[in-house]
Motif scaffolding. Sequence first.
Motif, PDB file in Angstrom:
ATOM      1  N   THR A   1      -9.282   5.583  -8.360  1.00 37.14           N
ATOM      2  CA  THR A   1      -9.458   6.231  -7.060  1.00 37.14           C
ATOM      3  C   THR A   1      -8.894   7.635  -7.152  1.00 37.14           C
ATOM      4  O   THR A   1      -7.834   7.845  -7.717  1.00 37.14           O
ATOM      5  CB  THR A   1      -8.724   5.450  -5.956  1.00 37.14           C
ATOM      6  N   ASP A   2      -9.612   8.596  -6.606  1.00 39.67           N
ATOM      7  CA  ASP A   2      -9.181   9.982  -6.603  1.00 39.67           C
ATOM      8  C   ASP A   2      -9.799  10.642  -5.380  1.00 39.67           C
ATOM      9  O   ASP A   2     -10.575  10.024  -4.641  1.00 39.67           O
ATOM     10  CB  ASP A   2      -9.622  10.690  -7.877  1.00 39.67           C
ATOM     11  N   PHE A   3      -9.485  11.894  -5.146  1.00 42.39           N
ATOM     12  CA  PHE A   3     -10.127  12.631  -4.066  1.00 42.39           C
ATOM     13  C   PHE A   3     -10.240  14.092  -4.473  1.00 42.39           C
ATOM     14  O   PHE A   3      -9.580  14.555  -5.388  1.00 42.39           O
ATOM     15  CB  PHE A   3      -9.365  12.488  -2.742  1.00 42.39           C
ATOM     16  N   TYR A   4     -11.130  14.786  -3.785  1.00 45.79           N
ATOM     17  CA  TYR A   4     -11.247  16.233  -3.931  1.00 45.79           C
ATOM     18  C   TYR A   4     -11.471  16.840  -2.558  1.00 45.79           C
ATOM     19  O   TYR A   4     -11.885  16.164  -1.624  1.00 45.79           O
ATOM     20  CB  TYR A   4     -12.352  16.633  -4.926  1.00 45.79           C
ATOM     21  N   GLY A   5     -11.137  18.108  -2.440  1.00 43.70           N
ATOM     22  CA  GLY A   5     -11.289  18.813  -1.178  1.00 43.70           C
ATOM     23  C   GLY A   5     -12.514  19.705  -1.191  1.00 43.70           C
ATOM     24  O   GLY A   5     -13.104  19.967  -2.243  1.00 43.70           O
ATOM     25  N   ASP A   6     -12.897  20.153  -0.029  1.00 44.73           N
ATOM     26  CA  ASP A   6     -14.012  21.090   0.069  1.00 44.73           C
ATOM     27  C   ASP A   6     -13.901  21.920   1.339  1.00 44.73           C
ATOM     28  O   ASP A   6     -13.317  21.486   2.328  1.00 44.73           O
ATOM     29  CB  ASP A   6     -15.357  20.374   0.024  1.00 44.73           C
ATOM     30  N   VAL A   7     -14.444  23.107   1.274  1.00 42.85           N
ATOM     31  CA  VAL A   7     -14.630  23.979   2.428  1.00 42.85           C
ATOM     32  C   VAL A   7     -16.048  24.511   2.334  1.00 42.85           C
ATOM     33  O   VAL A   7     -16.643  24.537   1.251  1.00 42.85           O
ATOM     34  CB  VAL A   7     -13.603  25.145   2.479  1.00 42.85           C
ATOM     35  N   GLY A   8     -16.604  24.927   3.462  1.00 42.82           N
ATOM     36  CA  GLY A   8     -17.968  25.408   3.418  1.00 42.82           C
ATOM     37  C   GLY A   8     -18.325  26.275   4.610  1.00 42.82           C
ATOM     38  O   GLY A   8     -17.661  26.254   5.644  1.00 42.82           O
ATOM     39  N   LEU A   9     -19.376  27.027   4.415  1.00 39.28           N
ATOM     40  CA  LEU A   9     -19.992  27.841   5.463  1.00 39.28           C
ATOM     41  C   LEU A   9     -21.429  27.390   5.557  1.00 39.28           C
ATOM     42  O   LEU A   9     -22.117  27.248   4.539  1.00 39.28           O
ATOM     43  CB  LEU A   9     -19.926  29.332   5.115  1.00 39.28           C
ATOM     44  N   GLY A  10     -21.892  27.141   6.785  1.00 40.70           N
ATOM     45  CA  GLY A  10     -23.245  26.642   6.935  1.00 40.70           C
ATOM     46  C   GLY A  10     -23.917  27.101   8.208  1.00 40.70           C
ATOM     47  O   GLY A  10     -23.343  27.829   9.015  1.00 40.70           O
ATOM     48  N   PHE A  11     -25.157  26.643   8.365  1.00 40.55           N
ATOM     49  CA  PHE A  11     -25.961  26.919   9.553  1.00 40.55           C
ATOM     50  C   PHE A  11     -26.484  25.588  10.064  1.00 40.55           C
ATOM     51  O   PHE A  11     -26.930  24.746   9.284  1.00 40.55           O
ATOM     52  CB  PHE A  11     -27.146  27.836   9.221  1.00 40.55           C
ATOM     53  N   GLU A  12     -26.424  25.396  11.386  1.00 43.85           N
ATOM     54  CA  GLU A  12     -26.959  24.185  12.014  1.00 43.85           C
ATOM     55  C   GLU A  12     -27.925  24.554  13.124  1.00 43.85           C
ATOM     56  O   GLU A  12     -27.709  25.510  13.852  1.00 43.85           O
ATOM     57  CB  GLU A  12     -25.827  23.356  12.629  1.00 43.85           C
ATOM     58  N   PHE A  13     -29.006  23.754  13.237  1.00 40.82           N
ATOM     59  CA  PHE A  13     -29.909  23.855  14.377  1.00 40.82           C
ATOM     60  C   PHE A  13     -30.085  22.462  14.957  1.00 40.82           C
ATOM     61  O   PHE A  13     -30.412  21.511  14.236  1.00 40.82           O
ATOM     62  CB  PHE A  13     -31.275  24.415  13.990  1.00 40.82           C
ATOM     63  N   ARG A  14     -29.858  22.317  16.265  1.00 39.46           N
ATOM     64  CA  ARG A  14     -30.114  21.085  17.009  1.00 39.46           C
ATOM     65  C   ARG A  14     -31.185  21.371  18.045  1.00 39.46           C
ATOM     66  O   ARG A  14     -31.025  22.263  18.866  1.00 39.46           O
ATOM     67  CB  ARG A  14     -28.869  20.613  17.758  1.00 39.46           C
ATOM     68  N   SER A  15     -32.257  20.594  18.026  1.00 40.90           N
ATOM     69  CA  SER A  15     -33.295  20.774  19.036  1.00 40.90           C
ATOM     70  C   SER A  15     -33.012  19.892  20.236  1.00 40.90           C
ATOM     71  O   SER A  15     -32.268  18.919  20.147  1.00 40.90           O
ATOM     72  CB  SER A  15     -34.667  20.431  18.447  1.00 40.90           C
ATOM     73  N   THR A  16     -33.627  20.212  21.358  1.00 41.62           N
ATOM     74  CA  THR A  16     -33.452  19.398  22.564  1.00 41.62           C
ATOM     75  C   THR A  16     -34.063  18.014  22.388  1.00 41.62           C
ATOM     76  O   THR A  16     -33.701  17.088  23.096  1.00 41.62           O
ATOM     77  CB  THR A  16     -34.076  20.095  23.783  1.00 41.62           C
TER      78      THR A  16
END
Length: 167
Positions: A122-137
């Motif tokens: 068992t192990d873990f790693y970290g992450d960070v990110g920049l993204g774009f999201e679109f949610r429609s009605t």
Amino acid sequence: MRERLTAIGAAILLCAAVSQGQAQGVAKPLVRATMRNDVGIELLGKALAYSFSYQRMVSNSLGLEVGLGGFGGGSSSGSSSIVFLPVRARVYLIPKDGTLYLTGGAVLVTASTSSGPFDSATDFYGDVGLGFEFRSTGGFLFRGTAYVLFANGGYFIWPGVSFGYAF
């Protein structure tokens, strides 16, 4: 003449202010505010190949997400599996249905095998990110993210694309 221009200018400003106020009064609410939950699948991304995820919006600009991804295989002499459990937070930067966001979290990785000298790890790693999201009605959800995955003093940049449904 100057008084007349001042009166016309004041009337134009008053009309503009009233129309602006009316436009703000009928502004539609954010889809994130009305559809606070979403489920989806991310290809590539934080779990390297794919992951299924659930996100809950805890405010209009903050969402908390948990996911699951995995691989497995076996033969008559043994089997092996690896499971990814991503947990993260997502902060939305623009109060619109199409917005940039920042994300960060950790991915717990557990592997097991019934062949060879190893039983499980068992192990873990970290992450960070920049993204774009679109949610429609209608509920359709799209996200594209550039992650920086890091562990043991190293890092690499990895993309992710998500499709889902908000409700």
